[in-house]
Design an enzyme around this catalytic site. Structure first.
Site, PDB file in Angstrom:
ATOM      1  N   GLU A 122      15.790 -41.905  20.335  1.00 40.65           N
ATOM      2  CA  GLU A 122      17.132 -41.534  19.885  1.00 40.65           C
ATOM      3  C   GLU A 122      18.128 -41.747  21.023  1.00 40.65           C
ATOM      4  O   GLU A 122      17.723 -41.951  22.183  1.00 40.65           O
ATOM      5  CB  GLU A 122      17.148 -40.081  19.416  1.00 40.65           C
ATOM      6  CG  GLU A 122      16.268 -39.857  18.202  1.00 40.65           C
ATOM      7  CD  GLU A 122      16.432 -38.492  17.560  1.00 40.65           C
ATOM      8  OE1 GLU A 122      15.837 -38.273  16.495  1.00 40.65           O
ATOM      9  OE2 GLU A 122      17.160 -37.637  18.125  1.00 40.65           O
ATOM     10  N   ILE A 152      15.449 -49.644  17.985  1.00 39.55           N
ATOM     11  CA  ILE A 152      14.354 -49.761  17.027  1.00 39.55           C
ATOM     12  C   ILE A 152      14.007 -51.231  16.801  1.00 39.55           C
ATOM     13  O   ILE A 152      14.826 -52.012  16.301  1.00 39.55           O
ATOM     14  CB  ILE A 152      14.720 -49.074  15.692  1.00 39.55           C
ATOM     15  CG1 ILE A 152      15.090 -47.608  15.947  1.00 39.55           C
ATOM     16  CG2 ILE A 152      13.567 -49.205  14.706  1.00 39.55           C
ATOM     17  CD1 ILE A 152      14.052 -46.799  16.706  1.00 39.55           C
ATOM     18  N   GLU A 356       7.365 -47.616  25.267  1.00 36.40           N
ATOM     19  CA  GLU A 356       6.085 -46.986  24.902  1.00 36.40           C
ATOM     20  C   GLU A 356       5.643 -45.988  25.974  1.00 36.40           C
ATOM     21  O   GLU A 356       4.460 -45.857  26.284  1.00 36.40           O
ATOM     22  CB  GLU A 356       5.014 -48.057  24.678  1.00 36.40           C
ATOM     23  CG  GLU A 356       4.061 -47.731  23.554  1.00 36.40           C
ATOM     24  CD  GLU A 356       4.768 -47.619  22.203  1.00 36.40           C
ATOM     25  OE1 GLU A 356       4.218 -46.959  21.320  1.00 36.40           O
ATOM     26  OE2 GLU A 356       5.865 -48.188  22.031  1.00 36.40           O
TER      27      GLU A 356
END
Length: 377
Positions: A122, A152, A356
């Protein structure tokens, strides 16, 4: 590594060199989706590699997935990114979703007809998943989502997105499958990125986005656990992406220095050049050994798997940054131009140290495991 996986690696190397690499430079320069490469992957049934056969996939294990990502990344890391994010976007559905939800989402993703992604990060943070602000509120049999997800991958090319959102009390989160056609879902402008320019990346914006209850993945209060359980596999694939970038850069450096002549001799005859190439090879081989050890630990449910895959992610990505940077140096002025792929590989490699779970976060995971008494090999 068994014969079947070795044969699969040879097939992936051929596909990557003949049907992916020729378009990689244009994909990067035009910042466009790798359409030609994607069609080649679809023809080879690779979008469904990670999916069960009953859902249209080929039930490939994590080792096969890592090999596919590694060899594709040696040619075009953007193409590899599109593929692995497709798998990430469907993994919670496969492992935790209802049969109805699996049949709704997975088969079309397996064929490559539609794309998928997952929405964790976010605007206020990425590594701190527990701090997310996106909310899902139950309204009768439906759920209404509000929030914004950042960076994203596969947005807005993809169709299905697994959204992690707060669903109740402080520590209650759910995973919700949102479709790009749902009212209230929109995408921000494409990100202008340093690397992975062919991997579509944008915000996913949810404004009173209503979805039916059947699209909740499993228990709507256990989504955080579901995502954490998937991170071992996704981190292994990012490590494989980094390893592939390092291998691709090293191959290019070896070819170039063997052919380029200075002072009447091939660059490959100079000791300083040979030392740099040897160091790069050591980095590639050591990273490969640790990655596939971590993959084996994940597949065999070894309690050290989380620490090992964090080690692999750090080593592969740090080594990729070092090897691609040295490859640019070995090519000299040509390495600094877009005529050769090593400058693109260096730009692409940087993000593998960040996403990640940043490498700083991975080091915390590793040390936590060690202090809990995890045995070293």
């Amino acid at each position: 590594m068994n014969t079947e996986l070795l044969d699969f690696r040879a097939m992936m190397q051929d596909l990557a060199s003949t049907q992916v690499a020729p378009y990689a430079r244009d994909v990067d320069e035009q910042e466009r989706f790798p359409e030609e490469a994607w069609q080649a992957l679809c023809a080879a049934d690779l979008p469904g590699l990670a999916h069960p056969t009953e859902l249209g996939g080929s039930d490939g294990d994590l080792a096969a997935q890592a090999i596919a990502v590694e060899e594709l990344s040696a040619a075009c890391a953007s193409t590899a990114m599109v593929l692995l994010v497709n798998w990430a976007g469907t993994c919670t559905v496969i492992h935790q979703g209802s049969d109805e939800l699996k049949k709704l989402v997975v088969p079309d993703v397996s064929t490559g007809a539609v794309g998928a992604g997952w929405c964790l990060t976010e605007p206020t943070g990425g590594s701190d998943l527990s701090g997310i602000r996106t909310k899902a509120q139950r309204d009768g049999s439906d759920w209404v989502l509000n929030g914004q997800k950042r960076f994203i991958s596969n947005a807005d090319w993809g169709d299905w997105f697994a959204v992690l959102a707060r669903s109740g009390e402080e520590n209650e989160f759910g995973v919700f499958m949102v479709h790009k056609s749902d009212a209230g879902l929109s995408f921000g402008p494409p990100e202008k990125k340093m690397g992975l320019r062919g991997s579509p990346t944008a915000d996913v914006i949810l404004e009173d986005c209503r979805i039916p209850g059947e699209r909740v993945v499993g228990d709507p209060t256990q989504g955080y656990k579901y995502i954490i359980d998937e991170l071992n596999g996704s981190r292994a694939l990012i490590a494989a992406q980094a390893l592939g970038l390092a291998k691709g850069a090293l191959r290019t450096a070896i070819e170039y220095t063997a052919e380029r002549r200075q002072f009447g001799s091939a660059l490959s005859t100079f000791q300083m050049v040979r030392a740099m190439v040897a160091d790069a090879a050591i980095r590639v081989e050591s990273a490969s050994a640790l990655l596939y050890k971590a993959v084996d630990a994940i597949e065999n449910k070894d309690p050290r798997a989380r620490s090992l895959v964090s080690m692999a992610k750090v080593l592969c990505s740090d080594n990729a940054m070092a090897v691609t940077t040295d490859a640019v140096q070995l090519l000299g002025g040509y390495g600094f131009t877009r005529e050769y792929p090593v400058e693109r590989m260096m730009r692409d490699a940087k993000v593998t140290q960040i996403y990640e779970g940043s490498n700083q976060i991975q080091r915390l995971v590793i040390s936590k495991g060690l202090y809990k008494g995890e045995a070293l090999s």
